[in-house]
Design a protein around this motif. Structure first.
Motif, PDB file in Angstrom:
ATOM      1  N   PRO A 133      94.291 144.746  22.096  1.00 34.96           N
ATOM      2  CA  PRO A 133      94.578 144.744  20.931  1.00 34.96           C
ATOM      3  C   PRO A 133      93.910 143.140  20.435  1.00 34.96           C
ATOM      4  CG  PRO A 133      96.175 146.505  20.844  1.00 34.96           C
ATOM      5  CD  PRO A 133      96.060 145.814  21.723  1.00 34.96           C
ATOM      6  N   VAL A 134      92.522 142.587  20.150  1.00 32.31           N
ATOM      7  CA  VAL A 134      92.653 140.886  19.059  1.00 32.31           C
ATOM      8  C   VAL A 134      94.304 141.119  18.924  1.00 32.31           C
ATOM      9  CG1 VAL A 134      91.826 139.866  18.010  1.00 32.31           C
ATOM     10  CG2 VAL A 134      90.294 141.937  19.385  1.00 32.31           C
ATOM     11  N   GLY A 135      94.629 139.557  18.997  1.00 31.67           N
ATOM     12  CA  GLY A 135      95.748 139.611  18.723  1.00 31.67           C
ATOM     13  C   GLY A 135      95.756 138.017  17.766  1.00 31.67           C
ATOM     14  N   GLU A 136      96.808 138.243  17.298  1.00 32.46           N
ATOM     15  CA  GLU A 136      96.866 136.577  16.254  1.00 32.46           C
ATOM     16  C   GLU A 136      95.809 135.528  16.461  1.00 32.46           C
ATOM     17  OE1 GLU A 136      99.441 133.755  13.406  1.00 32.46           O
ATOM     18  OE2 GLU A 136     100.563 134.985  14.748  1.00 32.46           O
ATOM     19  N   PHE A 137      96.109 135.173  17.999  1.00 34.01           N
ATOM     20  CA  PHE A 137      95.462 134.013  18.416  1.00 34.01           C
ATOM     21  C   PHE A 137      94.116 134.247  19.863  1.00 34.01           C
ATOM     22  CE2 PHE A 137      99.450 132.490  17.134  1.00 34.01           C
ATOM     23  CZ  PHE A 137      99.870 131.631  16.357  1.00 34.01           C
ATOM     24  N   ASP A 138      94.131 135.779  19.519  1.00 34.58           N
ATOM     25  CA  ASP A 138      92.616 135.718  20.571  1.00 34.58           C
ATOM     26  C   ASP A 138      91.765 136.212  19.905  1.00 34.58           C
ATOM     27  OD1 ASP A 138      95.179 136.518  22.201  1.00 34.58           O
ATOM     28  OD2 ASP A 138      95.234 138.488  22.062  1.00 34.58           O
ATOM     29  N   ILE A 139      90.811 136.527  20.767  1.00 36.80           N
ATOM     30  CA  ILE A 139      89.238 136.126  21.149  1.00 36.80           C
ATOM     31  C   ILE A 139      89.120 137.197  21.480  1.00 36.80           C
ATOM     32  CG2 ILE A 139      88.998 134.013  19.900  1.00 36.80           C
ATOM     33  CD1 ILE A 139      87.514 133.418  22.060  1.00 36.80           C
ATOM     34  N   LEU A 140      88.218 138.148  20.512  1.00 41.55           N
ATOM     35  CA  LEU A 140      87.037 139.180  21.619  1.00 41.55           C
ATOM     36  C   LEU A 140      85.779 138.525  21.998  1.00 41.55           C
ATOM     37  CD1 LEU A 140      86.935 142.408  22.366  1.00 41.55           C
ATOM     38  CD2 LEU A 140      86.207 142.673  20.508  1.00 41.55           C
ATOM     39  N   ILE A 141      85.792 138.850  23.480  1.00 43.81           N
ATOM     40  CA  ILE A 141      84.190 138.222  23.934  1.00 43.81           C
ATOM     41  C   ILE A 141      83.273 139.298  23.869  1.00 43.81           C
ATOM     42  CG2 ILE A 141      83.114 136.984  25.981  1.00 43.81           C
ATOM     43  CD1 ILE A 141      85.749 134.875  26.146  1.00 43.81           C
ATOM     44  N   ASP A 142      82.733 138.921  23.639  1.00 44.41           N
ATOM     45  CA  ASP A 142      80.756 140.486  24.502  1.00 44.41           C
ATOM     46  C   ASP A 142      80.289 139.503  24.947  1.00 44.41           C
ATOM     47  OD1 ASP A 142      78.774 141.916  24.703  1.00 44.41           O
ATOM     48  OD2 ASP A 142      77.774 141.359  22.992  1.00 44.41           O
ATOM     49  N   ILE A 143      80.642 139.717  26.987  1.00 43.06           N
ATOM     50  CA  ILE A 143      80.593 139.394  27.792  1.00 43.06           C
ATOM     51  C   ILE A 143      78.851 139.767  28.021  1.00 43.06           C
ATOM     52  CG2 ILE A 143      80.838 139.225  30.591  1.00 43.06           C
ATOM     53  CD1 ILE A 143      83.591 140.157  29.944  1.00 43.06           C
ATOM     54  N   LYS A 144      78.446 138.241  28.448  1.00 43.54           N
ATOM     55  CA  LYS A 144      76.841 138.319  28.738  1.00 43.54           C
ATOM     56  C   LYS A 144      76.824 138.316  30.148  1.00 43.54           C
ATOM     57  CE  LYS A 144      76.129 139.093  24.534  1.00 43.54           C
ATOM     58  NZ  LYS A 144      75.050 140.379  23.546  1.00 43.54           N
ATOM     59  N   PHE A 145      76.939 137.636  30.722  1.00 46.81           N
ATOM     60  CA  PHE A 145      77.489 137.120  32.679  1.00 46.81           C
ATOM     61  C   PHE A 145      78.018 137.014  32.290  1.00 46.81           C
ATOM     62  CE2 PHE A 145      73.375 135.759  30.032  1.00 46.81           C
ATOM     63  CZ  PHE A 145      72.058 136.082  30.820  1.00 46.81           C
ATOM     64  N   GLY A 148      86.099 138.853  38.686  1.00 47.41           N
ATOM     65  CA  GLY A 148      85.591 137.803  37.348  1.00 47.41           C
ATOM     66  C   GLY A 148      85.595 137.404  37.143  1.00 47.41           C
ATOM     67  N   HIS A 149      85.414 135.684  37.880  1.00 46.19           N
ATOM     68  CA  HIS A 149      86.446 134.766  36.691  1.00 46.19           C
ATOM     69  C   HIS A 149      85.178 133.400  36.769  1.00 46.19           C
ATOM     70  CE1 HIS A 149      88.238 132.977  40.859  1.00 46.19           C
ATOM     71  NE2 HIS A 149      86.443 132.700  40.922  1.00 46.19           N
ATOM     72  N   GLU A 150      84.060 134.210  36.131  1.00 45.68           N
ATOM     73  CA  GLU A 150      83.259 133.205  35.819  1.00 45.68           C
ATOM     74  C   GLU A 150      82.313 134.053  34.638  1.00 45.68           C
ATOM     75  OE1 GLU A 150      81.958 131.005  40.272  1.00 45.68           O
ATOM     76  OE2 GLU A 150      80.384 132.504  39.297  1.00 45.68           O
ATOM     77  N   ILE A 151      82.604 133.906  33.841  1.00 47.34           N
ATOM     78  CA  ILE A 151      82.093 134.927  32.498  1.00 47.34           C
ATOM     79  C   ILE A 151      82.235 133.593  31.356  1.00 47.34           C
ATOM     80  CG2 ILE A 151      83.465 136.431  30.871  1.00 47.34           C
ATOM     81  CD1 ILE A 151      85.657 136.182  32.628  1.00 47.34           C
ATOM     82  N   ALA A 152      80.860 134.150  31.093  1.00 45.63           N
ATOM     83  CA  ALA A 152      80.018 133.614  29.281  1.00 45.63           C
ATOM     84  C   ALA A 152      79.738 134.371  28.593  1.00 45.63           C
ATOM     85  CB  ALA A 152      78.711 132.782  30.047  1.00 45.63           C
ATOM     86  N   GLY A 153      79.802 134.558  27.303  1.00 44.30           N
ATOM     87  CA  GLY A 153      78.978 135.461  26.291  1.00 44.30           C
ATOM     88  C   GLY A 153      79.497 134.249  25.172  1.00 44.30           C
ATOM     89  N   ILE A 154      79.247 135.638  23.988  1.00 44.95           N
ATOM     90  CA  ILE A 154      80.034 135.393  22.661  1.00 44.95           C
ATOM     91  C   ILE A 154      80.971 136.478  22.327  1.00 44.95           C
ATOM     92  CG2 ILE A 154      77.908 135.799  20.719  1.00 44.95           C
ATOM     93  CD1 ILE A 154      76.662 134.168  22.093  1.00 44.95           C
ATOM     94  N   VAL A 155      81.597 135.064  21.451  1.00 51.61           N
ATOM     95  CA  VAL A 155      82.651 135.483  20.360  1.00 51.61           C
ATOM     96  C   VAL A 155      82.632 136.749  19.034  1.00 51.61           C
ATOM     97  CG1 VAL A 155      84.428 135.318  18.936  1.00 51.61           C
ATOM     98  CG2 VAL A 155      83.876 133.412  20.709  1.00 51.61           C
ATOM     99  N   ALA A 156      82.963 138.051  19.412  1.00 46.45           N
ATOM    100  CA  ALA A 156      82.900 139.341  18.403  1.00 46.45           C
ATOM    101  C   ALA A 156      84.022 139.628  17.174  1.00 46.45           C
ATOM    102  CB  ALA A 156      82.336 140.573  19.671  1.00 46.45           C
ATOM    103  N   GLU A 157      85.262 138.515  18.320  1.00 48.52           N
ATOM    104  CA  GLU A 157      87.164 138.922  16.718  1.00 48.52           C
ATOM    105  C   GLU A 157      87.099 137.900  17.446  1.00 48.52           C
ATOM    106  OE1 GLU A 157      89.523 142.859  15.396  1.00 48.52           O
ATOM    107  OE2 GLU A 157      87.951 143.092  17.373  1.00 48.52           O
ATOM    108  N   THR A 158      87.622 137.530  15.720  1.00 43.24           N
ATOM    109  CA  THR A 158      89.080 136.581  15.993  1.00 43.24           C
ATOM    110  C   THR A 158      89.850 137.313  15.348  1.00 43.24           C
ATOM    111  OG1 THR A 158      87.585 135.254  14.259  1.00 43.24           O
ATOM    112  CG2 THR A 158      86.818 134.739  16.275  1.00 43.24           C
TER     113      THR A 158
END
Length: 346
Positions: free
Chosen positions: A25-37, A62-72
């Motif tokens: 789950p997204v914790g207090e200081f976490d972000i959820l990333i919608d991985i694109k590439f 996979g440790h070359e990750i680019a995406g968009i923040v979906a939740e904070t």
């Protein structure tokens, strides 16, 4: 917990296959990333095939990750939903040791938590970027500047920082002669970055097959190491040699290419031990060194530098179903110069 789609190696040396994994789950200081590439690094292959020791399976590389923040999380201050973000080779560290306090989390005294094939602080296995989503603490997420396309930015999170960090540390810049050994996923970024830093750049490759590419990427010179005359002509030439290859080298021959007090820096990691005659170092007061990735602050510096100079990785975007074929093509040096998975295909 959230169930997401991913591609995983079910066991060592097995083909990767589509599966599902659980994200916390997204914790207090976490972000959820919608991985694109997600970029495919040679180290993914080493680890999925147990080349560097016993792995944790099933393994999602996979440790070359680019995406968009979906939740904070409620405590997040650095990012907001919709931001462009990246994640590299590590997702946590102790935060209190000398290395962490100096911004060198990659050298955390307790060991940084790798993005995959590791155990997190709760003893749970980490899963990497060959997946649709990732939850990570905001401290280990990077901001991807608008000047870099997300697909071209993904490989910068490993290949970019792995080459930028040693080039900066060993002073690549105007008046310095830098050689890059190998023109692959790491090497092509080393050439771009060394050129942008102002160094005189030479590529040392097995053959001249990629010479035109090397010169277009920013190299001033290109030599074939398969030709013995190369080592005669270039003896005592370079201030820094950056080796990006994952195969053992004849270190004596390469060290002889250095000027007095020059340094041969290794970022490629062969699976087998290497040998070295110490007179290769003693004569000429030369050095041999290794370099890992950079810390979070330096990785952000690298991304900003690349944006200013218009640097992205040279990529071939593939569907997730092509990942096993891509692995074989990487091993055959049949990629120019980084495969990137479009995670919408997972």
């Amino acid at each position: 917990m959230t169930t997401v789609a991913a591609y995983a190696a079910p066991r060592a040396k097995a083909p990767l296959e589509r599966t599902t994994i659980e994200r916390r789950p997204v914790g207090e200081f976490d972000i959820l990333i919608d991985i694109k590439f997600a970029g495919i690094c040679h180290s993914d292959i080493h680890q999925a095939r147990d080349g560097w020791g016993e792995g944790i399976f099933p393994m999602v590389p996979g440790h070359e990750i680019a995406g968009i923040v979906a939740e904070t999380g409620p405590g997040v201050t650095r990012f907001k939903v919709g931001d462009r973000v990246g994640v590299g080779c590590m997702v946590d560290s102790c935060g209190t040791c000398d290395a962490c306090l100096m911004g060198r989390e990659q050298h955390c005294a307790e060991g940084n938590t790798q993005t995959y094939n590791a155990l997190d602080r709760n003893g749970e296995p980490t899963y990497g970027g060959y997946s649709t989503h990732l939850v990570v603490t905001e401290k280990f997420a990077l901001s991807i500047p608008e000047g870099i396309a997300l697909d071209e930015a993904a490989p910068l999170l490993c290949a970019g920082i792995t080459t930028y960090s040693p080039l900066r540390r060993w002073g690549a810049g105007p008046g310095k002669k830098v050689a890059v050994v190998g023109l692959g996923g790491l090497g092509h970024m080393a050439v771009k970055i060394a050129h942008a830093l102002g160094a005189e750049v030479t590529v040392l490759s097995q053959s001249l097959r990629k010479k035109d590419d090397g010169l277009k990427l920013g190299a001033d010179h290109y030599y074939a190491t398969g030709d013995p005359r190369t080592f005669e002509e270039l003896a005592g030439t370079f201030d820094v040699i950056l080796s990006t290859v994952s195969a053992p080298l004849d270190f004596g021959a390469y060290l002889a290419l250095l000027r007095t007090e020059g340094t041969l820096v290794n970022v490629g990691a062969p699976e087998e031990p290497v040998s070295l005659n110490l007179f290769s170092l003693i004569l000429g007061n030369r050095s041999i060194a290794g370099s890992a990735i950079g810390g979070i602050e330096e990785t952000q510096e690298m991304l900003d530098f690349c944006a200013v100079h218009g640097l992205g990785a040279e990529i071939e975007v593939i569907g997730a179903g092509q990942v096993n074929e891509a692995y074989e093509r990487v091993l055959a040096s049949d990629v120019r110069y980084r495969f990137v998975i479009d995670t919408a295909t997972i």
